[in-house]
Design a protein around this motif. Structure first.
Motif, PDB file in Angstrom:
ATOM      1  N   ARG A  45       0.788  -1.282   0.100  1.00  0.00           N
ATOM      2  CA  ARG A  45       0.090   0.094   0.125  1.00  0.00           C
ATOM      3  C   ARG A  45       0.596   1.379   0.010  1.00  0.00           C
ATOM      4  O   ARG A  45       0.864   1.958   1.047  1.00  0.00           O
ATOM      5  CB  ARG A  45      -1.004  -0.025   1.252  1.00  0.00           C
ATOM      6  N   ASP A  47       2.512   4.970  -1.350  1.00  0.00           N
ATOM      7  CA  ASP A  47       1.793   6.222  -1.864  1.00  0.00           C
ATOM      8  C   ASP A  47       1.830   6.357  -3.151  1.00  0.00           C
ATOM      9  O   ASP A  47       0.700   6.955  -3.748  1.00  0.00           O
ATOM     10  CB  ASP A  47       2.643   7.465  -1.302  1.00  0.00           C
ATOM     11  N   ARG A  74      -7.862   0.189  -4.978  1.00  0.00           N
ATOM     12  CA  ARG A  74      -7.060   1.034  -4.042  1.00  0.00           C
ATOM     13  C   ARG A  74      -6.868   2.333  -4.585  1.00  0.00           C
ATOM     14  O   ARG A  74      -6.032   3.039  -5.057  1.00  0.00           O
ATOM     15  CB  ARG A  74      -5.816   0.618  -3.437  1.00  0.00           C
ATOM     16  N   GLU A  76      -6.738   5.186  -3.393  1.00  0.00           N
ATOM     17  CA  GLU A  76      -5.971   6.112  -2.619  1.00  0.00           C
ATOM     18  C   GLU A  76      -4.417   5.955  -3.128  1.00  0.00           C
ATOM     19  O   GLU A  76      -3.613   6.769  -2.707  1.00  0.00           O
ATOM     20  CB  GLU A  76      -6.288   5.848  -0.967  1.00  0.00           C
ATOM     21  N   GLY A 126      -1.853  13.025  -4.814  1.00  0.00           N
ATOM     22  CA  GLY A 126      -3.258  12.951  -5.232  1.00  0.00           C
ATOM     23  C   GLY A 126      -3.466  14.084  -6.610  1.00  0.00           C
ATOM     24  O   GLY A 126      -4.426  14.064  -6.660  1.00  0.00           O
TER      25      GLY A 126
END
Length: 215
Positions: A45, A47, A74, A76, A126
């Motif tokens: 997981r 970034d 996922r 994110e 993001g």
């Protein structure tokens, strides 16, 4: 920032690992094929995952498909896809309904350390990062009745820079204009395109990329 790398070329992979590590990133896993990339990205997981489009086992768009699966499972986790050649369909598939946390760069950009590491950082945070050549071709392929025709030449330059993921300060430095001038152009762009400006730089970038995708 934690990074997982998917690249089947060992020398290329090691080069990316070294660049990112020296830039302060934490490379938590590496993979040489698409299934292994997906497994490691889901397990660690990170970034952001930096992924080559063409990977084993099929050596076609296996890496891209793994990246799309990762985004679906996922969302994110940011995904920065690297491609040897420009393929518009790859960029469109990757962007999907939102450019949030995605990037598409030609592999040759990896050699420009600042550009590459900034793209990884933006996607991990993001944001979006589209290769300038990708943006240029999207702009060049617009239909003759496109709303982009309402923009001035300078506004087109600002929009292209927004779509690449540059901040207002970055655009000002690139175009050698003031921050205030960039802000004025941004307001004009969204007014002419019928897009409501959002309070953050990130939302403006997403709107610009979404518009480009619709063309």
């Amino acid at each position: 920032m934690r990074v997982v790398i998917g690249e089947d070329d060992v020398l290329m992979r090691e080069g990316i690992v070294r660049l990112l590590t020296e830039a302060g990133f934490d490379v938590v896993a590496q993979a040489g094929d698409a299934p292994d990339l997906l497994r490691k990205a889901l397990a660690h997981r990170p970034d952001v995952a930096v992924v080559d489009v063409r990977m084993p086992p099929g050596r076609r768009d296996d890496g891209l498909q793994a990246a799309l699966e990762l985004r679906a499972r996922r969302p994110e986790i940011g995904v920065l896809v690297l491609s040897q050649y420009y393929e518009e369909s790859y960029a469109v598939d990757l962007i999907g309904d939102s450019a949030e946390g995605v990037g598409y760069l030609l592999k040759e950009r990896v050699g420009d350390v600042a550009v590459f590491t900034q793209a990884v950082s933006r996607v991990a945070a993001g944001g979006s990062a589209l290769d300038p050549e990708v943006v240029g071709r999207m702009l060049g392929r617009r239909p003759s009745d496109s709303p982009l025709d309402r923009l001035s030449p300078r506004e087109r330059e600002v929009l292209a820079a927004l779509a690449e993921g540059k901040s207002n300060r970055g655009i000002a430095e690139t175009l050698c204009v003031s921050d205030a001038a960039v802000e004025k152009h941004v307001r004009g762009i969204f007014g002419k395109l019928g897009l409501e400006p959002e309070p953050t730089e990130h939302r403006r970038v997403l709107a610009a990329v979404t518009y480009l995708r619709s063309e």
